[in-house]
Design a protein around this motif. Sequence first.
Motif, mmCIF file in Angstrom:
data_model
loop_
_atom_site.group_PDB
_atom_site.id
_atom_site.type_symbol
_atom_site.label_atom_id
_atom_site.label_comp_id
_atom_site.label_asym_id
_atom_site.label_seq_id
_atom_site.Cartn_x
_atom_site.Cartn_y
_atom_site.Cartn_z
ATOM 1 N N LYS A 159 34.169 -15.128 25.374
ATOM 2 C CA LYS A 159 35.509 -15.238 24.790
ATOM 3 C C LYS A 159 36.597 -15.025 25.833
ATOM 4 O O LYS A 159 37.611 -15.718 25.852
ATOM 5 C CB LYS A 159 35.629 -14.200 23.668
ATOM 6 N N ASP A 219 30.897 -10.757 33.575
ATOM 7 C CA ASP A 219 31.588 -12.043 33.448
ATOM 8 C C ASP A 219 32.614 -12.158 34.556
ATOM 9 O O ASP A 219 32.882 -11.193 35.283
ATOM 10 C CB ASP A 219 32.237 -12.162 32.065
ATOM 11 N N LEU A 235 32.920 -3.614 20.139
ATOM 12 C CA LEU A 235 32.471 -2.642 21.132
ATOM 13 C C LEU A 235 32.138 -1.289 20.500
ATOM 14 O O LEU A 235 31.279 -0.576 21.000
ATOM 15 C CB LEU A 235 33.520 -2.478 22.240
HETATM 16 P P1 ADP Z 1 37.287 -7.777 19.690
HETATM 17 O O1 ADP Z 1 36.648 -8.153 18.400
HETATM 18 O O2 ADP Z 1 38.730 -7.684 19.653
HETATM 19 O O3 ADP Z 1 36.711 -8.462 20.848
HETATM 20 P P2 ADP Z 1 35.901 -5.613 20.864
HETATM 21 O O4 ADP Z 1 35.672 -4.208 20.397
HETATM 22 O O5 ADP Z 1 34.689 -6.409 21.089
HETATM 23 O O6 ADP Z 1 36.855 -6.268 19.835
HETATM 24 O O7 ADP Z 1 36.724 -5.523 22.173
HETATM 25 C C1 ADP Z 1 37.852 -4.669 22.243
HETATM 26 C C2 ADP Z 1 38.803 -5.143 23.317
HETATM 27 O O8 ADP Z 1 38.196 -4.941 24.590
HETATM 28 C C3 ADP Z 1 39.104 -6.577 23.291
HETATM 29 O O9 ADP Z 1 40.179 -6.850 22.430
HETATM 30 C C4 ADP Z 1 39.467 -6.845 24.712
HETATM 31 O O10 ADP Z 1 40.808 -6.528 24.960
HETATM 32 C C5 ADP Z 1 38.599 -5.957 25.513
HETATM 33 N N1 ADP Z 1 37.367 -6.650 26.013
HETATM 34 C C6 ADP Z 1 36.117 -6.526 25.507
HETATM 35 N N2 ADP Z 1 35.244 -7.241 26.243
HETATM 36 C C7 ADP Z 1 35.937 -7.795 27.253
HETATM 37 C C8 ADP Z 1 35.595 -8.642 28.356
HETATM 38 N N3 ADP Z 1 34.329 -9.055 28.587
HETATM 39 N N4 ADP Z 1 36.583 -9.048 29.199
HETATM 40 C C9 ADP Z 1 37.836 -8.644 28.983
HETATM 41 N N5 ADP Z 1 38.237 -7.850 27.962
HETATM 42 C C10 ADP Z 1 37.298 -7.433 27.114
#
Ligand code: ADP
Length: 723
Positions: free
Chosen positions: A489, A518, A553
């Motif tokens: 994403k 990534d 997360l």
């Molecule tokens: P969402 O459903 O918003 O992705 P997550 O809990 O998975 O919720 O992620 C929380 C936030 O962490 C995301 O909104 C993003 O800002 C950041 N994030 C998570 N994974 C990544 C990634 N691989 N690269 C950049 N930002 C990330």
Amino acid sequence: MKIIAFVFLLFAMTLFSQKKETKLVDSVGYYIKQANFNTNRLYYKNGLINAQKAIDFSEKKNNPENKSKANATIGYIYFKLHKYNEAILSLKKSIKYFVPKKSLSEKASVYYLLGLCLMEIKNAKEAEYFFDKADVIYINANNSSAREMLNVQKGIVYKTKGNPELARAYFENILVNSEDEDDEFQVKSEALYQIGTIEYGLDRNSLALNYLNRALKVNLKRSNPEQKSRILHALSLVSEKLGDKTKSFNYLKNHLKIKDSIYNDINFKIEEDEYNQFKEIQQFKELNFRKRELEEKEKNSKFSKLISILAIALISILSLLSLSLYKNNIIRNRTNELLKQKNQELFEAKDKAEKAMQARSDFLSTVSHELRTPLNAITGITHLLIEENPKESQIEYLKSLKFSGNYLLTFINEILEANRIESNKIAVEYLNFNLKELIDNIKISLTEIALTNKNKINVEIDPEIPNVLNGDPTKIAQILINLINNGLKFTKNGTISINLKTESDDLETYKIKFLISDTGIGIPDNQIESIFESFSQGSIEINRTYGGTGLGLTIVKNLVEILGGKIQVESKVGQGSVFWFVIKFNKTKNELINIETKPIDLHKLEGKKILLVEDNKINQMITKKMLENKKVLCDIVDSGEDSIEFVKKNKYDLILMDVHLPGINGTTATEKIRKFNTKIPIIALTAISLDENRDSLLAFGMNDVLTKPFDPEEFYKIIAKYI
Ligand code: ADP
């Protein structure tokens, strides 16, 4: 009077010494004997010295009987020396030391002698008291001669007390009773003399003269100079009253002569100086004795003081001890009380927290369930509309409707999942699975999404890692899909790498480090701390641009922890991010359970016959339509009871069984069907709430679970898998 006493005392002391003759073995007895011997020969000085020695020895040995005897002896010598006051003191001491076994006649002698001394100092009243005591003993002993002497003394007592009539009666009684024996002469002459003086007192001088002459006559039969002197003096007085001056003068002359000789007699035997010297020594001894007594008392009192101090100290210590115990007890009770109170409060707080948790779970369960039913209708009907060749202009609307439905569906599912994890309703499963195959399948299933952002997925697995491991493949897949999805994403035209390294390897376990990296936008330092919190997203812009719920997360973090690991992250804005964690697996030799993620050929569904057990009319319509789209034949019943009947009567390839039904529910119906048909696949249809879980449904005999609203792809895949 004195003569009588003297005679009597000789007699009395003989009693003393006679008895002692046989018993004289100790020094006290010896000195008493010496004292009496000397006194009887009028060697008063030696008598006193010996008597005093007897007293000293008796004191030293502290023998009461000897003390009594020694004091009686010295009392008698004082009496002889006319030292009446000293005599009284010594005799009273003797009485003090009387012991019960002491001979009665000895006691009577001491009482009698004491009476005489008291008479000499004109204490008739006290004298009478001691005479009476002596009399009691003589009456009991039937000692008449001793009683005669006593009666003379009693007569004298009454005479002194001013009762001449009673006195006279006593004296006359003696005259009647007394016989002319040696001892009796003394008594008789005394009685005559006493009556004579009474008559003289009554001024009956002729009568007085008569009695006194008789007295003198009897007196002359036995030498008693002291009595004679008194009779002569009385005769002189009476003669004078009768006018015979010459006789009176002669009597007086004779009287003085005898008196002088008596006085000289005493003085000859003991000089006043000598007596005084003796008294001084005696007083000194007495002083010493008192001093010793005092010292003894002091010592005793010191000792008893010490004991008192010790006792007081002991009592104080015990009191303090009891006090501290008492206080301790109070403090302990209070602390206990406080602890109890705190415990109670904690219990109440825990109860409240549990109730709040329960309320939250119930609320989520109800809301998600209520949302899912209409959502099912929305996504289901959207799917059908898209399938039924819509107009070109409608396609866009239907696609965005489908997107919104899917978004809502993911959101609800994620909330439910996060909630399930938080309320500890998730257990770790231990299954044998092929980790490499699992990763490959995940990669394949995400290829389509990767294409959207023109990303590549790179997999690198340490060749040392065994093919088959024992662990929880579902949770591993959930974690990896979430993390890879995020990578895809937030990355464009980049690479998402999945890297598995051996962390450690021993006989029973295999630890693997999972790294998902990534080359995307990265996470700013100030956000990195909070990305694992519920509903936390990088920023509003990120939410607008990339969508998402902010729960992914949180779920990942919790799942990793359930599996015993810890998720970590490193990231650089503009360069990319890397997430990693280490999980321990058990080694196994058993064959694996295949996690089927490969695409399934849906054509095999054509012409198959399925029984749909569902009470909701919209769901009936959507599900039937979805099945018919794949050319599946479908019967519908809306209760568990009917389903059993239909299965008995018809032949079906599969049953789709709603769990929540009116009457008996889907699980009970399944149980009953399993009693007569164990082969037919039964798929549960449920809007899984917090309390239901997949395992419990499978336990009733179901083969798999489909969660409403269905993702159509998932729906067909599962049906195809079991047909
Ligand atoms: P969402 O459903 O918003 O992705 P997550 O809990 O998975 O919720 O992620 C929380 C936030 O962490 C995301 O909104 C993003 O800002 C950041 N994030 C998570 N994974 C990544 C990634 N691989 N690269 C950049 N930002 C990330």
